[in-house]
Structures are given as C-alpha cells and as structure tokens.
Design a protein around this motif. Structure first.
Motif, PDB file in Angstrom:
ATOM      1  N   VAL A 274      -5.395  -3.011   5.823  1.00 21.31           N
ATOM      2  CA  VAL A 274      -5.817  -2.256   4.858  1.00 21.31           C
ATOM      3  C   VAL A 274      -5.800  -2.821   2.801  1.00 21.31           C
ATOM      4  CG1 VAL A 274      -5.072  -0.124   2.653  1.00 21.31           C
ATOM      5  CG2 VAL A 274      -4.947   0.298   5.445  1.00 21.31           C
TER       6      VAL A 274
ATOM      7  N   ILE B 240       0.964  -1.410   0.389  1.00 20.34           N
ATOM      8  CA  ILE B 240       0.208  -0.081   0.040  1.00 20.34           C
ATOM      9  C   ILE B 240       0.604   1.264  -0.158  1.00 20.34           C
ATOM     10  CG2 ILE B 240      -2.427  -1.356   1.069  1.00 20.34           C
ATOM     11  CD1 ILE B 240      -1.308   0.070   3.836  1.00 20.34           C
TER      12      ILE B 240
ATOM     13  N   GLN C  46      -2.450  -3.273  11.597  1.00 23.13           N
ATOM     14  CA  GLN C  46      -3.359  -1.660  10.340  1.00 23.13           C
ATOM     15  C   GLN C  46      -3.360  -1.992   9.083  1.00 23.13           C
ATOM     16  OE1 GLN C  46      -3.604   1.471  13.429  1.00 23.13           O
ATOM     17  NE2 GLN C  46      -4.772   0.437  14.468  1.00 23.13           N
ATOM     18  N   GLN C  47      -2.154  -1.743   8.765  1.00 20.21           N
ATOM     19  CA  GLN C  47      -1.879  -1.632   7.424  1.00 20.21           C
ATOM     20  C   GLN C  47      -2.213  -3.181   6.479  1.00 20.21           C
ATOM     21  OE1 GLN C  47       2.660  -0.465   6.720  1.00 20.21           O
ATOM     22  NE2 GLN C  47       2.050   1.748   8.560  1.00 20.21           N
TER      23      GLN C  47
ATOM     24  N   CYS D  84      -1.902   6.338   6.040  1.00 24.47           N
ATOM     25  CA  CYS D  84      -1.536   4.613   6.139  1.00 24.47           C
ATOM     26  C   CYS D  84      -0.155   4.363   6.918  1.00 24.47           C
ATOM     27  CB  CYS D  84      -1.619   3.883   5.475  1.00 24.47           C
ATOM     28  SG  CYS D  84      -3.192   3.150   4.337  1.00 24.47           S
TER      29      CYS D  84
ATOM     30  N   LEU E  21       1.805   4.598   1.590  1.00 22.47           N
ATOM     31  CA  LEU E  21       1.618   4.909   3.205  1.00 22.47           C
ATOM     32  C   LEU E  21       1.637   6.485   3.082  1.00 22.47           C
ATOM     33  CD1 LEU E  21       4.767   3.285   4.959  1.00 22.47           C
ATOM     34  CD2 LEU E  21       2.821   2.577   5.128  1.00 22.47           C
TER      35      LEU E  21
ATOM     36  N   LEU F 286      -0.347   4.214  10.736  1.00 21.42           N
ATOM     37  CA  LEU F 286      -1.216   3.144  10.818  1.00 21.42           C
ATOM     38  C   LEU F 286      -0.482   1.962  11.543  1.00 21.42           C
ATOM     39  CD1 LEU F 286      -4.200   1.942   8.433  1.00 21.42           C
ATOM     40  CD2 LEU F 286      -4.456   3.507  10.650  1.00 21.42           C
TER      41      LEU F 286
ATOM     42  N   THR G 179      -4.670   7.754   2.610  1.00 24.76           N
ATOM     43  CA  THR G 179      -5.174   7.251   3.646  1.00 24.76           C
ATOM     44  C   THR G 179      -5.830   5.201   2.730  1.00 24.76           C
ATOM     45  OG1 THR G 179      -7.609   7.824   2.699  1.00 24.76           O
ATOM     46  CG2 THR G 179      -5.616   9.323   3.752  1.00 24.76           C
ATOM     47  N   PRO G 180      -6.359   4.931   4.309  1.00 30.07           N
ATOM     48  CA  PRO G 180      -6.914   3.212   3.608  1.00 30.07           C
ATOM     49  C   PRO G 180      -8.407   3.331   2.360  1.00 30.07           C
ATOM     50  CG  PRO G 180      -6.700   3.720   6.032  1.00 30.07           C
ATOM     51  CD  PRO G 180      -6.416   4.683   5.357  1.00 30.07           C
TER      52      PRO G 180
ATOM     53  N   ASN H 269      -6.097   4.370  -0.881  1.00 28.44           N
ATOM     54  CA  ASN H 269      -5.688   2.950  -1.516  1.00 28.44           C
ATOM     55  C   ASN H 269      -6.620   2.918  -2.168  1.00 28.44           C
ATOM     56  OD1 ASN H 269      -2.731   2.160  -0.291  1.00 28.44           O
ATOM     57  ND2 ASN H 269      -3.394   3.489   0.962  1.00 28.44           N
TER      58      ASN H 269
END
Length: 205
Positions: free
Chosen positions: A136, A84, A132-133, A125, A86, A128, A89-90, A93
């Motif tokens: 995502v 993802i 949490q990453q 991200c 970084l 996070l 944001t989620p 992404n």
C-alpha cells in the motif's frame, strides 16, 4: 538533489561528517552502513524531516532553504514503517493521500493493481499482512508523480515477488528520468546503482 559537507550530531556526539553527493535524472543511489551508522538519519535530513548539524542541500541548482515547498512537492518519502492508516482500506489510504497529488480514482485503482493488491482494495489495512501493508505504501510511489523518491529500507517485510516489484518500480522511475535515494541491506538487481557507504563518513573519537 545535491548535498555538501553534511554532518550530524546526536546528543552532542558526531554521527557522520563531510558527506557529499548528488543524484540527477536517472540515478539510483543506495545508502549502506551498519546499524546505527545513520542511514535513516541521513534520509530524514534529505527529506527535510530533520536538520543537519552542518552542510547544505540543493535542489535543481538552488539552495533548498529558498525553495522547500517546491522541493517537497517534487518528493515522495516512504519510511521504514508503511505510514498508512490501518483502519482505512488501501483505496481510502491512497484517496486521502491523493489530496496532495492531482490523481483520479482510476489512477488509484491502477496503482493498487500494479503493486499486487487486486482484490484487496477495499478491506481494512489492519487485516493485511505486513508485506501487503508495505505494498500500500509503495502504491504512493505510483500515484505521486514525484521526481525524487526517498525510501528507507523498502524491502522490509517484503517477499521475493515484492522485491522484484520494487526493483521494477525503481528501474521504471529511473528510466523515465526520475531519481531515487534509498537505504537497503540488500543488493539490488538493477544496473547502474551507485552505492554510498556511510562507514566512510563515520565520526570516530
């Protein structure tokens, strides 16, 4: 997905050979093996990111070389790293990835809730945790609507609740007629998981 007599050499040294298998609708195939046995290499071959030294791949009964674009459209791959951006944001992404899939903003919002990121949809991200990453990245599975999932150590940096989430996602995908190939050192709490041990196909001097 079917693979026949796969072999791979690294720097002219054989890693594994004679590897054959298949997954069909409802299958979950877990790849096991020690460090350096070739788990990631095999998954990269199956996702077409790497070419096998020998052997063949088939999708829906046809050689993969004749329908690579169609295969990739029906595949989602989540590697050992989350993959993802970084700085995004989620939500951003997944919106970026959604260019590959016909999904709505509502689908993205629901996917992030489903993987336990409610309330964190719009923070960078980089802020996070590693777990949490990883969530995502797992949300990609929810929005992709792909038939075949290929996952390289999806439990990495995931807590017990995260493992339960992954098992729930895998179970639901298989029950819906999808197929999964994954590597993991951890036994899955899912009925019917088949195991392929790369140690059985290791090439020795």
């Amino acid at each position: 997905m079917a693979f026949a007599a796969l072999g791979f050499e690294r720097d002219d040294v054989p890693l594994f050979g004679g590897l054959s298998g298949a997954v069909t609708a409802g299958d979950i195939l877990q790849i096991e093996g020690g460090n350096g046995s070739g788990k990631t290499t095999l998954l990269r071959i199956l996702s077409t990111a790497l070419s096998a030294t020998e052997g063949s791949l088939h999708w829906r009964g046809k050689a993969l070389t004749r329908q690579r674009a169609e295969y990739l459209a029906d595949l989602v791959f989540v590697g050992h790293s989350p993959g993802i951006k970084l700085a995004l944001t989620p939500r951003e992404n997944l919106s970026w990835l959604a260019r590959l899939y016909p999904v709505r903003e509502q689908d993205i919002a629901e996917a992030l809730v489903r993987v336990g990121l409610a309330g964190r949809e719009d923070v960078p991200c980089r802020t996070l945790s590693a777990g949490q990453q990883r969530r995502v990245a797992l949300a990609r599975l929810v929005i992709a609507r792909a038939t075949l999932w290929i996952l390289d150590e999806p439990m990495t940096a995931i807590d017990q609740d995260g493992v339960a989430l992954i098992e729930k996602l895998l179970r639901a995908h298989a029950e819906a007629g999808g197929a999964v190939i994954l590597s993991s050192h951890q036994a899955l709490n899912i009925d019917g998981v088949r195991v392929l041990d790369l140690a059985e196909y290791a090439c020795h001097d």
